[in-house]
Design a protein around this motif. Structure first.
Motif, PDB file in Angstrom:
ATOM      1  N   VAL A   7     -14.405  17.248  20.783  1.00 14.73           N
ATOM      2  CA  VAL A   7     -13.190  17.208  19.966  1.00 14.73           C
ATOM      3  C   VAL A   7     -12.988  15.818  19.381  1.00 14.73           C
ATOM      4  O   VAL A   7     -12.557  15.657  18.229  1.00 14.73           O
ATOM      5  N   ALA A   8     -13.300  14.782  20.179  1.00 17.25           N
ATOM      6  CA  ALA A   8     -13.168  13.410  19.686  1.00 17.25           C
ATOM      7  C   ALA A   8     -14.066  13.173  18.474  1.00 17.25           C
ATOM      8  O   ALA A   8     -13.648  12.542  17.493  1.00 17.25           O
ATOM      9  N   ALA A   9     -15.288  13.665  18.522  1.00 14.78           N
ATOM     10  CA  ALA A   9     -16.200  13.511  17.386  1.00 14.78           C
ATOM     11  C   ALA A   9     -15.686  14.265  16.167  1.00 14.78           C
ATOM     12  O   ALA A   9     -15.752  13.768  15.031  1.00 14.78           O
ATOM     13  N   LEU A  10     -15.142  15.469  16.384  1.00 13.01           N
ATOM     14  CA  LEU A  10     -14.622  16.270  15.273  1.00 13.01           C
ATOM     15  C   LEU A  10     -13.427  15.584  14.622  1.00 13.01           C
ATOM     16  O   LEU A  10     -13.347  15.474  13.376  1.00 13.01           O
ATOM     17  N   LEU A  11     -12.496  15.095  15.432  1.00 10.64           N
ATOM     18  CA  LEU A  11     -11.310  14.422  14.891  1.00 10.64           C
ATOM     19  C   LEU A  11     -11.666  13.091  14.253  1.00 10.64           C
ATOM     20  O   LEU A  11     -11.025  12.660  13.282  1.00 10.64           O
ATOM     21  N   MET A  12     -12.678  12.451  14.792  1.00 12.02           N
ATOM     22  CA  MET A  12     -13.137  11.202  14.199  1.00 12.02           C
ATOM     23  C   MET A  12     -13.622  11.437  12.775  1.00 12.02           C
ATOM     24  O   MET A  12     -13.345  10.652  11.860  1.00 12.02           O
ATOM     25  N   GLY A  13     -14.356  12.530  12.570  1.00 14.40           N
ATOM     26  CA  GLY A  13     -14.815  12.856  11.229  1.00 14.40           C
ATOM     27  C   GLY A  13     -13.673  13.246  10.305  1.00 14.40           C
ATOM     28  O   GLY A  13     -13.638  12.844   9.140  1.00 14.40           O
ATOM     29  N   PHE A  14     -12.695  14.009  10.832  1.00 13.41           N
ATOM     30  CA  PHE A  14     -11.612  14.486   9.974  1.00 13.41           C
ATOM     31  C   PHE A  14     -10.685  13.352   9.555  1.00 13.41           C
ATOM     32  O   PHE A  14     -10.385  13.179   8.366  1.00 13.41           O
ATOM     33  N   PHE A  15     -10.205  12.577  10.520  1.00  9.97           N
ATOM     34  CA  PHE A  15      -9.253  11.518  10.194  1.00  9.97           C
ATOM     35  C   PHE A  15      -9.928  10.312   9.543  1.00  9.97           C
ATOM     36  O   PHE A  15      -9.249   9.485   8.936  1.00  9.97           O
ATOM     37  N   GLY A  16     -11.231  10.220   9.688  1.00  9.62           N
ATOM     38  CA  GLY A  16     -11.947   9.153   8.985  1.00  9.62           C
ATOM     39  C   GLY A  16     -12.473   9.576   7.641  1.00  9.62           C
ATOM     40  O   GLY A  16     -13.064   8.766   6.922  1.00  9.62           O
ATOM     41  N   SER A  17     -12.245  10.837   7.260  1.00  8.59           N
ATOM     42  CA  SER A  17     -12.806  11.346   6.003  1.00  8.59           C
ATOM     43  C   SER A  17     -12.251  10.673   4.753  1.00  8.59           C
ATOM     44  O   SER A  17     -12.950  10.648   3.731  1.00  8.59           O
ATOM     45  N   PRO A  18     -11.014  10.132   4.733  1.00  8.94           N
ATOM     46  CA  PRO A  18     -10.634   9.363   3.543  1.00  8.94           C
ATOM     47  C   PRO A  18     -11.579   8.189   3.281  1.00  8.94           C
ATOM     48  O   PRO A  18     -11.896   7.887   2.133  1.00  8.94           O
ATOM     49  N   HIS A  19     -12.042   7.558   4.346  1.00 11.35           N
ATOM     50  CA  HIS A  19     -13.045   6.501   4.192  1.00 11.35           C
ATOM     51  C   HIS A  19     -14.343   7.095   3.652  1.00 11.35           C
ATOM     52  O   HIS A  19     -14.989   6.494   2.775  1.00 11.35           O
ATOM     53  N   CYS A  20     -14.713   8.280   4.177  1.00  4.76           N
ATOM     54  CA  CYS A  20     -15.925   8.950   3.673  1.00  4.76           C
ATOM     55  C   CYS A  20     -15.777   9.308   2.203  1.00  4.76           C
ATOM     56  O   CYS A  20     -16.735   9.220   1.429  1.00  4.76           O
ATOM     57  N   LEU A  21     -14.563   9.703   1.809  1.00  2.00           N
ATOM     58  CA  LEU A  21     -14.346  10.053   0.407  1.00  2.00           C
ATOM     59  C   LEU A  21     -14.523   8.837  -0.487  1.00  2.00           C
ATOM     60  O   LEU A  21     -15.074   8.927  -1.593  1.00  2.00           O
ATOM     61  N   GLY A  22     -14.076   7.686  -0.010  1.00  3.91           N
ATOM     62  CA  GLY A  22     -14.267   6.474  -0.784  1.00  3.91           C
ATOM     63  C   GLY A  22     -15.729   6.105  -0.923  1.00  3.91           C
ATOM     64  O   GLY A  22     -16.174   5.629  -1.982  1.00  3.91           O
ATOM     65  N   MET A  23     -16.514   6.318   0.157  1.00  2.00           N
ATOM     66  CA  MET A  23     -17.936   6.003   0.120  1.00  2.00           C
ATOM     67  C   MET A  23     -18.725   7.055  -0.646  1.00  2.00           C
ATOM     68  O   MET A  23     -19.676   6.733  -1.364  1.00  2.00           O
ATOM     69  N   CYS A  24     -18.350   8.311  -0.492  1.00  2.00           N
ATOM     70  CA  CYS A  24     -19.157   9.414  -1.027  1.00  2.00           C
ATOM     71  C   CYS A  24     -18.584  10.022  -2.291  1.00  2.00           C
ATOM     72  O   CYS A  24     -19.165  10.970  -2.841  1.00  2.00           O
ATOM     73  N   GLY A  25     -17.421   9.528  -2.751  1.00  2.00           N
ATOM     74  CA  GLY A  25     -16.782  10.132  -3.901  1.00  2.00           C
ATOM     75  C   GLY A  25     -17.667  10.121  -5.143  1.00  2.00           C
ATOM     76  O   GLY A  25     -17.755  11.125  -5.867  1.00  2.00           O
TER      77      GLY A  25
END
Length: 300
Positions: A7-25
């Motif tokens: 669950v920690a890994a899943l939430l880490m990906g979800f709540f960190g996804s704005p950062h991913c959007l900035g990198m991968c946008g």
């Protein structure tokens, strides 16, 4: 692997996804432009395919990370508390990274060099008009340098086994999917909500506290258990000492009786038997009372 770690890994990906959007946008926008001539149904299939390729790439990296953890760290992670302590430290480290600590920026720069080296291969997958190209694009996407991905890989390293590392990284990738497949309006709403409620910072703080709990709580429980064991040992020692004293007393009494029997000479034995016979020949108290009563009546 525990459910909490997954669950920690899943939430880490979800709540960190704005950062991913900035990198991968920019990459997502390029994928979208290359699919402008395909039908909407096929477009959705191509999007699902390159995200599947990205998750498979993450899982492969997690598999390698778990393999490193079981080989390089194995000599120091057997028969001790190092695996648990190391996992707690990694969770604290990742939590601090999600709070904004620039621990992994140098690693991101190093990863950017590798990403640039893949540029000739990346150009060959465009336009994304076929499913094999979309899958290849997703596999390459998994190597895009990202501090959040590197933090998740650290968790996979201490996941005790390669398969666990692969599953953790796949779950991490699943957490990033909603943000990266959402429409522009939904992306804006999600980014605003996560930013307004500081959900990424909250998740980072939770991960830090979880890491500290993983380290401290078992140590405290072990210390308490050790104290109870010591108290129980003292009680057992007291009981043993008491039993030993009783045993020693019984042995001493038996020894004294044996001593008396041993010191009695043959000459003393007949005398003692004779004395016992005289004592048995003496009139009993009841007979003496009867004789005294008879004498008084006769005198009267």
């Amino acid at each position: 692997m525990t459910i909490a770690l997954l669950v920690a890994a899943l939430l880490m990906g979800f709540f960190g996804s704005p950062h991913c959007l900035g990198m991968c946008g920019g990459l997502v926008a390029a994928f979208g432009l290359s699919m402008k001539d395909v039908s909407p149904a096929k477009r959705r299939g191509l999007i699902a395919t390159y995200h599947l390729g990205r998750l498979l790439s993450y899982a492969s990296l997690g598999l390698i990370a778990g393999l490193i953890g079981t080989t390089v760290l194995a000599p120091v992670m057997v028969g001790n508390n190092i695996p648990r302590i190391l996992l707690g430290l990694v969770l604290v480290f990742v939590g601090m990274t999600m709070l904004g600590a620039p621990f992994l920026t140098k690693l991101e720069r190093l990863g950017m060099r590798f990403w640039q080296a893949l540029a000739p291969l990346r150009k060959k997958v465009f336009p994304l008009t076929t499913f094999p190209r979309a899958l290849t694009a997703g596999l390459l996407w998994g190597f895009l340098p990202c501090g959040l991905v590197y933090g998740a890989l650290l968790i996979a390293v201490v996941g005790h086994e390669p398969l666990t590392g692969a599953v953790l990284m796949f779950a991490f990738g699943l957490g990033t999917v909603p943000m990266l497949v959402a429409t522009h309006e939904t992306v804006s709403w999600l980014r605003n909500q996560i930013g307004r409620l500081r959900l990424r910072q909250m998740n980072g703080a939770i991960m830090m506290l979880s890491g500290l709990a993983v380290i401290v709580v078992p140590m405290a429980m072990s210390s308490m258990h050790g104290g109870h064991s010591s108290h129980g040992g003292d009680m057992q020692m007291d009981h043993s000492s008491h039993s030993a004293m009783i045993s020693d007393a019984g042995t001493s009494a038996h020894h004294d009786m044996s001593q008396m029997n041993h010191t009695m000479t043959p000459e003393m034995a007949p005398n003692m038997d004779h004395s016992m016979h005289d004592m048995s020949a003496m009139p009993s108290e009841h007979n003496m009372n009867n004789e005294h009563t008879a004498t008084m009546e006769h005198a009267h």
